[in-house]
Enzyme design. Sequence first.
Site: not given
Length: 358
Positions: A110, A140, A239, A308
């Site tokens: 890095d 950027c 929900h 689920e």
Amino acid sequence: MEGHQLKAMRPNIANMTVARCAIVMVGLPARGKTYMAKKLTRYLNWIGIDTKEFNVGEYRRKAAVGLFTSSSEFFRPDNIEAVKIREAAAKHALEDLCDWLKSGEVAIYDATNSSRARRRMIVEYLSRESVNIFFIESICNDKAIIEENIKQVKVLSPDYVMTTDKEEAIEDFKHRIQNYEKQYEGLDDLLDNDLSFIKIFNQGEKFLINNIRGHVQSRVVYYLMNIHVLPRTIYLTRHGESDFNRGGQIGGDGSLSERGQQYADELSRYIGGLNLKNLRVWTSLLRRTVQTASGLDAPKDHWKALNELDSGVCEGLTYREIEERFPDEFAARDKDKYHYRYPGGEKNCPTYECPCTR
């Protein structure tokens, strides 16, 4: 969490041979490189690839103890003494990276690595060690994103721990960026065509991918194309009550009850009142979740992965019915709910295929 618990949660890729790889970050300051490196390190370790990050900035701070290395003056290309310190720190980090790769699998280097000469030196050094190399360049040009990165991250870094004036720190860091811009050479699609790399524009607005090789690089590209560098808010909701909930039944694909629909209506009013920009809604494929989100004025994605857990032969039964029909299963679940699996159903432990802890 204990180490053995973490190990149990990780996907098992013990039978996979991972070639040693160095991931080399490239980009001007305040482009999200360190954030990506840390998140990528965590992700690769999670999927079972032994990974470590080497941040050259930390080496620089240790090498220059007593010197004012946070000042933008330290990063001027004509500051000969500072250049020597920074180059020594970069070399030290690279040496440690290679030593670590003698037993590790992936190392992330890095740093800005802002010149073609520096990157070629890295390639030559790592190639002698038979290490695969993959570059990640963050580009950027959006001033708002850069400004936000500086305010949220850079002025809080160890470089400015002694600076009390936040605005002064911001201005100094902008001068640091200008010093790097004077000598910055990004990855070139033609000149660097022999290298493996990904270029990320404006934090994910666009991507350019070149010469992807092997499993690790493929996983890295997939992850980076789905990462979010800037802060964002995630709203989580259950929900509304379903017919199955009212009857005490587990699983199933029931519709909302009258009270459940009231909750869905209130949820829509609440979220609508927040006036959220670029809101996107995720639900499972089940009726109760789709109905709960139906009134939200936003694009919706319905994911099977959010369903689920399937309760197998116990789908649609109440816990009393399960205890009566399958007493052994009822006791086993009560003893260890996290690892338990209903006969013919799913269990809670995350797996490699599952994108979230279900």
